[in-house]
Design a protein around this motif. Structure first.
Motif, short mmCIF file in Angstrom:
data_model
loop_
_atom_site.label_atom_id
_atom_site.label_comp_id
_atom_site.label_asym_id
_atom_site.label_seq_id
_atom_site.Cartn_x
_atom_site.Cartn_y
_atom_site.Cartn_z
N GLY A 49 20.59 -10.16 60.33
CA GLY A 49 19.17 -9.61 61.00
C GLY A 49 18.59 -8.71 60.10
N LEU A 50 17.29 -8.98 60.00
CA LEU A 50 16.48 -7.94 59.21
C LEU A 50 15.12 -7.74 60.00
CD1 LEU A 50 15.63 -6.72 56.35
CD2 LEU A 50 14.81 -9.17 55.47
N ILE A 51 14.81 -6.44 60.19
CA ILE A 51 13.56 -6.11 60.75
C ILE A 51 12.56 -5.76 59.70
CG2 ILE A 51 12.38 -4.26 62.10
CD1 ILE A 51 14.49 -6.13 63.99
N LEU A 52 11.48 -6.63 59.80
CA LEU A 52 10.23 -6.14 58.87
C LEU A 52 9.32 -5.31 59.51
CD1 LEU A 52 9.69 -9.76 57.06
CD2 LEU A 52 10.74 -7.81 55.95
N THR A 53 8.72 -4.29 58.57
CA THR A 53 7.73 -3.33 59.39
C THR A 53 6.75 -3.53 58.35
OG1 THR A 53 8.78 -1.58 58.10
CG2 THR A 53 9.72 -2.01 60.25
N MET A 54 5.50 -3.30 58.85
CA MET A 54 4.25 -2.77 57.97
C MET A 54 4.24 -1.89 57.04
SD MET A 54 2.11 -5.64 58.35
CE MET A 54 0.79 -5.04 57.93
N PRO A 90 24.91 -5.26 63.16
CA PRO A 90 24.23 -4.49 62.47
C PRO A 90 22.99 -5.07 61.76
CG PRO A 90 26.49 -4.14 61.67
CD PRO A 90 26.15 -5.57 62.55
N VAL A 91 21.88 -4.63 61.58
CA VAL A 91 20.57 -5.07 61.31
C VAL A 91 20.01 -4.31 59.99
CG1 VAL A 91 18.27 -5.61 62.01
CG2 VAL A 91 20.12 -5.73 63.51
N ALA A 92 19.47 -4.91 58.89
CA ALA A 92 18.74 -4.17 58.01
C ALA A 92 17.30 -3.92 58.35
CB ALA A 92 19.01 -5.04 56.68
N PHE A 93 16.69 -3.02 57.54
CA PHE A 93 15.39 -2.73 57.86
C PHE A 93 14.41 -2.71 56.70
CE2 PHE A 93 17.78 -0.81 61.23
CZ PHE A 93 17.14 -0.75 62.29
N VAL A 115 20.66 -7.81 52.16
CA VAL A 115 20.64 -7.67 53.70
C VAL A 115 22.02 -7.12 54.16
CG1 VAL A 115 20.40 -8.61 55.92
CG2 VAL A 115 18.72 -9.29 53.77
N ARG A 116 23.01 -7.41 53.86
CA ARG A 116 24.53 -6.98 54.20
C ARG A 116 24.66 -5.53 53.89
NH1 ARG A 116 28.60 -5.64 51.74
NH2 ARG A 116 27.95 -6.92 49.71
N ILE A 117 24.10 -5.08 52.64
CA ILE A 117 23.94 -3.57 52.28
C ILE A 117 23.34 -2.86 53.04
CG2 ILE A 117 23.73 -2.08 50.35
CD1 ILE A 117 24.68 -4.36 48.47
N GLY A 118 22.18 -3.35 53.24
CA GLY A 118 21.01 -2.50 53.91
C GLY A 118 21.15 -2.72 55.59
N SER A 119 22.00 -3.21 55.88
CA SER A 119 22.70 -3.32 57.41
C SER A 119 23.77 -2.41 57.80
CB SER A 119 22.85 -4.70 58.01
OG SER A 119 23.91 -5.39 57.23
N ARG A 122 23.89 2.09 54.23
CA ARG A 122 22.79 2.44 53.73
C ARG A 122 21.31 1.72 54.51
NH1 ARG A 122 24.49 1.11 47.73
NH2 ARG A 122 22.67 2.06 47.45
N ALA A 123 21.51 1.48 55.53
CA ALA A 123 20.49 1.03 56.41
C ALA A 123 19.25 2.21 56.38
CB ALA A 123 20.78 1.01 57.94
N GLY A 124 18.24 1.66 56.15
CA GLY A 124 17.06 2.49 55.77
C GLY A 124 16.63 2.83 54.51
N TRP A 125 17.67 2.41 53.53
CA TRP A 125 17.26 2.88 52.25
C TRP A 125 16.27 1.91 51.70
CZ3 TRP A 125 21.55 4.85 48.23
CH2 TRP A 125 22.32 5.86 48.95
N ILE A 126 15.64 2.36 50.49
CA ILE A 126 14.53 1.47 50.07
C ILE A 126 15.13 0.12 49.63
CG2 ILE A 126 13.11 1.17 48.11
CD1 ILE A 126 12.61 4.22 48.10
N PHE A 127 14.49 -1.00 50.18
CA PHE A 127 15.26 -2.53 49.87
C PHE A 127 15.31 -2.80 48.64
CE2 PHE A 127 15.53 -6.90 51.40
CZ PHE A 127 16.46 -6.78 51.96
N SER A 128 14.25 -2.55 47.67
CA SER A 128 14.37 -3.07 46.28
C SER A 128 15.51 -2.23 45.50
CB SER A 128 12.94 -2.80 45.79
OG SER A 128 12.52 -1.35 45.91
N VAL A 129 15.51 -0.95 45.88
CA VAL A 129 16.67 -0.21 45.21
C VAL A 129 17.93 -0.86 45.40
CG1 VAL A 129 18.08 1.92 45.30
CG2 VAL A 129 15.43 2.00 45.13
N LEU A 130 18.41 -1.12 46.76
CA LEU A 130 19.68 -1.78 47.09
C LEU A 130 19.75 -3.35 46.39
CD1 LEU A 130 19.48 -1.40 51.14
CD2 LEU A 130 20.74 0.11 49.31
N HIS A 131 18.60 -4.00 46.47
CA HIS A 131 18.49 -5.23 45.52
C HIS A 131 18.93 -5.05 44.16
CE1 HIS A 131 16.72 -9.06 43.91
NE2 HIS A 131 17.54 -9.56 44.95
#
Length: 176
Positions: A49-54, A90-93, A115-119, A122-131
């Motif tokens: 799961g991935l939650i997208l926010t504005m 677990p869900v990534a944001f 998404v796996r790492i971000g969930s 390290r949930a809530g970390w800057i997604f591009s850094v995780l990528h």
């Protein structure tokens, strides 16, 4: 994102976080419905799961995520739909802008790993850094897919091109 959520002493009390918790619960409900075959969809065993926010709800506030997950669990427990604990994965944001940044070089494998790492921890970390930290292969930078349509989508964009062509300089403050 309200001023209270952005700068307040108790940002987790903002109603926006409640909406995010509802989103997490809805993902879990979807996973449960798929597993229970209550609909036409099937999930892969490794679905995530991935939650997208504005807005940047988690910038500097990743500590609020356990509160969101706890609230999502409360909502799932109170739901009229059965949502077993096994489906509460677990869900990534991520913000939409961060996802766009990632998609410029992402492959299916690198996105899934992010998404796996971000969930996880390290949930809530800057997604591009995780990528950037994933070991999965990435592609070369992709061109923006709407370049040819920008003038149709944003009528004022054509004026910027005209200014550049006329030798005028453009800056963040406007044309000079």
């Amino acid at each position: 994102m309200s001023v209270a959520a952005r700068f307040g002493d108790a940002p987790g009390e903002d109603r926006g976080y409640e909406e995010i918790a509802k989103g997490v619960m809805q993902l879990w409900r979807f996973f449960a419905h798929c597993r229970q075959k209550n609909g036409p969809y099937q999930l892969a065993r490794n679905a995530q799961g991935l939650i997208l926010t504005m807005d940047e709800w988690f910038a500097g506030r990743a500590t609020v995520i356990p509160q969101i997950v706890a609230r999502a669990n409360e909502l799932a427990d109170a739901s009229a739909h059965e949502i077993p604990v096994a489906d509460r994965t677990p869900v990534a944001f991520c913000t939409i802008s961060e996802l766009e940044t990632v998609l410029v070089t992402a492959t299916a494998a690198s996105l899934q790993e992010t998404v796996r790492i971000g969930s996880g921890d390290r949930a809530g970390w800057i997604f591009s850094v995780l990528h950037a930290e994933t070991q999965a292969e990435k592609t070369c930078t992709k061109d923006y897919p709407f370049t040819e349509a920008l003038c149709d989508l944003l009528p004022w964009y054509a004026r910027l091109a005209e200014l550049r062509d006329d030798g005028e300089e453009y800056s963040e403050g406007g044309a000079h």
